[in-house]
Design an enzyme around this catalytic site. Sequence first.
Site, mmCIF file in Angstrom:
data_model
loop_
_atom_site.group_PDB
_atom_site.id
_atom_site.type_symbol
_atom_site.label_atom_id
_atom_site.label_comp_id
_atom_site.label_asym_id
_atom_site.label_seq_id
_atom_site.Cartn_x
_atom_site.Cartn_y
_atom_site.Cartn_z
ATOM 1 N N GLU A 85 -39.946 -34.037 121.017
ATOM 2 C CA GLU A 85 -41.112 -33.247 121.558
ATOM 3 C C GLU A 85 -40.321 -32.044 122.271
ATOM 4 O O GLU A 85 -39.617 -32.527 123.285
ATOM 5 C CB GLU A 85 -42.094 -34.182 122.371
ATOM 6 C CG GLU A 85 -43.286 -33.295 123.083
ATOM 7 C CD GLU A 85 -44.132 -33.956 123.903
ATOM 8 O OE1 GLU A 85 -44.818 -33.635 124.645
ATOM 9 O OE2 GLU A 85 -44.201 -35.127 123.397
ATOM 10 N N ASP A 294 -36.628 -51.502 121.769
ATOM 11 C CA ASP A 294 -37.904 -51.629 121.205
ATOM 12 C C ASP A 294 -39.034 -50.726 121.952
ATOM 13 O O ASP A 294 -39.525 -51.161 122.945
ATOM 14 C CB ASP A 294 -38.451 -52.905 120.992
ATOM 15 C CG ASP A 294 -39.715 -53.008 120.150
ATOM 16 O OD1 ASP A 294 -40.092 -52.142 119.888
ATOM 17 O OD2 ASP A 294 -39.898 -54.339 119.795
ATOM 18 N N HIS A 391 -43.847 -25.402 128.501
ATOM 19 C CA HIS A 391 -44.178 -25.968 127.307
ATOM 20 C C HIS A 391 -44.109 -24.956 125.943
ATOM 21 O O HIS A 391 -43.239 -25.328 125.133
ATOM 22 C CB HIS A 391 -45.355 -26.902 127.023
ATOM 23 C CG HIS A 391 -45.520 -27.636 125.964
ATOM 24 N ND1 HIS A 391 -44.589 -28.986 125.687
ATOM 25 C CD2 HIS A 391 -46.174 -27.604 124.830
ATOM 26 C CE1 HIS A 391 -44.856 -29.468 124.626
ATOM 27 N NE2 HIS A 391 -45.907 -28.521 124.010
#
Length: 440
Positions: A85, A294, A391
């Site tokens: 991302e 994990d 962003h």
Amino acid sequence: MSNTIQGFSRLTKKEKIAWLTATFLPENPEATHILKQYWNDDSTLQQLHDEFIENTISNYYLPLGIAPNFLINDKSFAIPMAIEESSVVAAASKAAKFWMSRGGFKAEILGTEKIGQVHFTFSGNALLLEQLFEAKKAILLEDLKPHTESMENRGGGITSLTLVNKTEALDNYYQLHVTFETRDAMGANFINSCLEQLAESWLREYREAHNNNKADLVIIMSILSNYVPGCIVKAEVSCPVSELSEANGIDPEVFAAKFVQAVNIAEVEPYRAVTHNKGIMNGIDAVVLATGNDFRAIEAGAHAYASKHGSYSSLTHATVENGIFKFWIEIPLALGTVGGLTKLHPLVKLNLEMLGNPSAPQLMEIVAVAGLAQNFGAVKSLTTTGIQKGHMKMHLMNMLNQLQATPEEKEAAILHFKTHKVSHSAVSSLISSIRKSETV
């Protein structure tokens, strides 16, 4: 025509790809090439990756980035982050730099307890079951010695074993509830092995006490829990409100008040809290993945913890008291630095070395700080310039690659959008205009 196949797992990797592309990708002539281009030229390394999971056909790459300038408990770190991302690594790095000159991040371990349960049903007398458990508890623990000895030598092992009556929630439902200390291991295999032995011993002891009658007690399953509210780390930052003056150029008291209110909103509004916590997990998951842990278990445990008071809420908190701004997170993180991929995956080993080969508790602190930094960056943007300005500029390169922009076109676009608002239509229009001008 049937698309099923027998014996798929016994095929070679090339045979698997041949069947897959012929059956499900017949109109894509590039499919085989795309899959094979991600194979590693080092056959030993490729075999290692092939054996991580079943039915491997290729490797799936994620970018590995570095967020530098983290000061955690007065020690400097460059934190590895594996994530796709845009803006996550940049936001974490910017937050780290912001807090480095304000004392950095402080982190502490509040607990390292992990949990496993044997779930079973019992239709007999509850009082007699409790008496049997107390009478046989020492035997149950003794049976676990072959499984726990090695862990005990490292300072871990089983810390408690209790019988839990859950019949008010579900008819005939009981648990053997076990807590563990697993030291630097995440401990899933250790915990599950102990639980399966415990279930076997418990059923045996019950049968012996009831003339081999097993109808009343039925083992349903034995499994660890990824909800670990006793395995908690806290990370925080704080400074005088006056030192927040660099927060996008707005008045520090106004910024602090808006920031605290934004966090308060996430504490009471689940719609906001989910997105708020997703931002935290952007930072946490990236480090968890980079260190071979994990991230699915971490996600599940974190979101369960966010709901511990009966409604979903923020994992971070903020206050201003006596002129001091304080921002912190408390989160369950069951991590390991031994076992699993930590000693197998070359990049995982390198990333842990980069972090100073931390113990599991030290890694908990680093990961929590990454989540806090990410959240600080996000809330800071939301309450000042808005989230999209930064962003979308970070997303610019993805849009240029989608448009197959040349190096020259990329250079022109980067220069243009230093002073213009980024959107997909604006980028597409700019590239079109550049290409038109070149054909005139």
